[in-house]
Scaffold this motif. Structure first.
Motif, PDB file in Angstrom:
ATOM      1  N   ARG A   1      53.201  47.925  58.605  1.00  0.00           N
ATOM      2  CA  ARG A   1      52.959  49.190  59.320  1.00  0.00           C
ATOM      3  C   ARG A   1      53.315  50.298  58.336  1.00  0.00           C
ATOM      4  NH1 ARG A   1      57.861  49.427  61.831  1.00  0.00           N
ATOM      5  NH2 ARG A   1      57.331  51.167  63.197  1.00  0.00           N
ATOM      6  N   PRO A   2      52.585  51.410  58.367  1.00  0.00           N
ATOM      7  CA  PRO A   2      52.957  52.501  57.460  1.00  0.00           C
ATOM      8  C   PRO A   2      54.404  52.955  57.659  1.00  0.00           C
ATOM      9  CG  PRO A   2      50.794  52.917  58.396  1.00  0.00           C
ATOM     10  CD  PRO A   2      51.334  51.706  59.099  1.00  0.00           C
ATOM     11  N   ALA A   3      54.955  52.721  58.841  1.00  0.00           N
ATOM     12  CA  ALA A   3      56.330  53.156  59.092  1.00  0.00           C
ATOM     13  C   ALA A   3      57.369  52.166  58.569  1.00  0.00           C
ATOM     14  CB  ALA A   3      56.534  53.376  60.593  1.00  0.00           C
TER      15      ALA A   3
ATOM     16  N   THR B   1      59.890  50.543  56.157  1.00  0.00           N
ATOM     17  CA  THR B   1      60.595  50.951  54.934  1.00  0.00           C
ATOM     18  C   THR B   1      60.478  49.812  53.911  1.00  0.00           C
ATOM     19  OG1 THR B   1      62.679  50.009  55.690  1.00  0.00           O
ATOM     20  CG2 THR B   1      62.309  52.350  56.171  1.00  0.00           C
TER      21      THR B   1
ATOM     22  N   LEU C   1      59.352  54.404  51.997  1.00  0.00           N
ATOM     23  CA  LEU C   1      58.378  53.599  52.736  1.00  0.00           C
ATOM     24  C   LEU C   1      57.822  52.535  51.800  1.00  0.00           C
ATOM     25  CD1 LEU C   1      56.345  56.383  54.609  1.00  0.00           C
ATOM     26  CD2 LEU C   1      58.169  54.922  55.539  1.00  0.00           C
TER      27      LEU C   1
ATOM     28  N   ILE D   1      54.840  51.553  51.609  1.00  0.00           N
ATOM     29  CA  ILE D   1      53.535  51.993  51.080  1.00  0.00           C
ATOM     30  C   ILE D   1      53.714  52.876  49.838  1.00  0.00           C
ATOM     31  CG2 ILE D   1      53.286  54.029  52.587  1.00  0.00           C
ATOM     32  CD1 ILE D   1      50.289  53.262  52.797  1.00  0.00           C
TER      33      ILE D   1
END
Ligand SMILES: Cc1cc2nc3c(=O)[nH]c(=O)nc-3n(C[C@H](O)[C@H](O)[C@H](O)COP(=O)(O)OP(=O)(O)OC[C@H]3O[C@@H](n4cnc5c(N)ncnc54)[C@H](O)[C@@H]3O)c2cc1C
Ligand code: FES
Ligand code: FES
Lengths: 280, 154
Positions: free
Chosen positions: B23-25, B27, B68, B70
């Motif tokens: 998920r982009p959220a 960490t 994050l 990402i």
């Protein structure tokens, strides 16, 4: 773990970032510009802010620029504090920056994030206020340049969808005599009880403060009193302290009385050194 | 933007490319521990204060709790699992630079990066870098000795 989901965007131009912000705002995604991200991650984890979309500005070329040009030092807002320290083109900023957080955290915390953040110390703004720097701001209406003291009044004065792209500091300010002192309640890293940054520009003292009130500031009225030639240092100091622009913080870090005591002593030390030098 | 629709991330961790559903959220710390089983980076404060979660990103120490996953795409991530049999690891063992060991991976990552980037660092620089980490067991004396011996060797 961050308990909520959000979308992540990484535009490559100022226009694209501003357009995205507008679009996401219209879609009620509560977009946030994302630079170092350290504050956004922390506040999201604690459920203290909300967003459904972050716009990472680190791929925007202008936000990464770090140029000592003919007239100005250009600092992109997404430069990390350690990048600025290592290049050390602006020694007063280096000196203030080195006291923010800790070395590893400063590998991630950015100049723009520190100045635009919610955490109110925003110590990196002090040198920019003292050097009459310019702030380059982008947004739906394009790009504009404002003097630091207009763009930053207690907090960054950003319109909807606007973001800080760069700061510009005139080169002649970079070599001026400076001092910065950060006094903490304890330990050698952490938030300040009081941070004082001071610059001597053409014989006149300039001073800016963080941790004293609930926002960082530079006060021309305080500077005028400090620069008056009549009265002892003690008297000039007392006159200056009367112009603190808001109530002095009185919190777990320290009482207002203690902060004022520390402020007065530290400022006195700075002025004494400079005035002794001047008279030598 | 493509980033937002991404469901799979390719991360280079300890010189291996890993495909991760994310998920982009998420960490970086969460992905390393939860998705890759690399539990060397430790969750401590999760605020960026303690340094227990420190990893290297392109050789630079980063607190993975305030990054994050990402953001690490396209960069080389090194965790404590990637420093097996290094001089830094050996030095911490030799100097007994730990008690419970919870903070140790973080300290080793910072020390390793410092030795690579600034092998001739003076005391002030060593202090500045190492102050990023906290040891609840207060093994500071031994940690200092371990760090000093690594830098002296370099
Ligand atoms: C361990 C630790 C210790 C700290 N100690 C100190 C300290 O001693 N002194 C101090 O002053 N601060 C301190 N801070 C606070 C830190 O400087 C701020 O939280 C700062 O916001 C982090 O920068 P960032 O780049 O990670 O910000 P981000 O998390 O990316 O952003 C913070 C906020 O600013 C906005 N923003 C970011 N960049 C821009 C931009 N270019 N234009 C417009 N808006 C923008 C974001 O939308 C968000 O609301 C500390 C933080 C940590 C994690
Ligand atoms: S867990 Fe990341 S700094 Fe403490
Ligand atoms: S050895 Fe226990 S926290 Fe450092």
């Amino acid at each position: 773990m961050i308990p909520v989901d959000f979308d992540y965007y990484k535009p490559e131009s100022i226009e694209e970032a501003a357009r995205l912000h507008e679009q996401l705002d219209r879609q009620k995604m509560l977009p946030l510009y994302y630079s170092g991200g350290t504050e956004i991650i922390t506040l999201l984890r604690l459920d203290l802010i909300q967003t459904k979309a972050v716009i990472d500005i680190k791929a925007i070329h202008e936000c990464r620029e770090h140029i000592l040009g003919e007239d100005y030092l250009v600092l992109g807002s997404s430069l990390t504090l350690t990048q600025i320290e290592e290049r050390n083109a602006f020694p007063l900023l280096t000196s203030v920056s080195k006291e923010i957080a800790d070395h590893t955290a400063r590998n991630k915390i950015t100049l723009g994030g520190n100045i635009c953040g919610e955490i109110f110390y925003r110590e990196a703004v002090l040198p920019l206020l003292l050097t009459d720097s310019l702030f380059v701001i982008g947004g739906p209406q394009g790009v504009k340049i404002l003097p630091a003291h207009e763009a930053f009044q207690q907090t960054m004065q950003l319109g909807r969808g606007e973001f800080l792209i760069q700061t510009l500091t005139r080169k002649d300010f970079l070599g001026m005599p400076y001092m910065s002192v950060k006094i903490r309640q304890q330990w050698e890293t952490g938030y300040p009880l009081v941070t004082i940054a001071a610059l001597k520009a053409k014989g006149e003292i300039r001073a800016a403060f963080s941790g004293l009130c609930s926002f960082p500031f530079r006060s021309k009225r305080m500077e005028d009193e400090l620069n008056r030639k009549d009265g002892t240092l003690d008297v000039r100091m007392d006159r200056a302290l009367r112009h603190i622009p808001a109530p002095v913080l009185n919190d777990i870090e320290g009482s207002a009385e203690y902060r004022l005591f520390v402020l007065k002593n530290t400022l006195t030390d700075i002025l004494t050194v400079w005035e002794v030098e001047q008279n030598a | 933007m493509p980033e937002t629709n991404k469901k799979v991330l390719i991360l280079s961790v300890n010189d291996e490319d890993k495909d991760i559903v994310f998920r982009p959220a998420d960490t970086l710390l969460g992905v390393l521990r939860g998705k890759l089983g690399l539990t060397g980076a430790k969750p401590g404060c999760l605020n960026g204060d303690c340094g227990a979660c420190t990893v290297l990103v392109d050789g630079i120490p980063m607190k993975s709790c305030i990054m994050l996953a990402i953001e690490a795409e396209g960069h080389k991530v090194t965790t404590i699992e990637g420093l097996i049999n290094t001089k830094t690891q050996a030095s911490f063992i030799k100097h007994f630079a730990f008690q419970c060991g919870y903070c140790t991976p973080g300290f080793i990552m910072v020390c390793h990066s410092l030795a690579e980037k600034q092998p001739h660092a003076d005391k002030a620089v060593i202090k500045e870098w190492m102050q990023s980490n906290i040891c609840r067991c207060t093994s500071y004396q031994e940690i200092e000795e371990a760090v000093a011996s690594i830098l002296a060797e370099e």
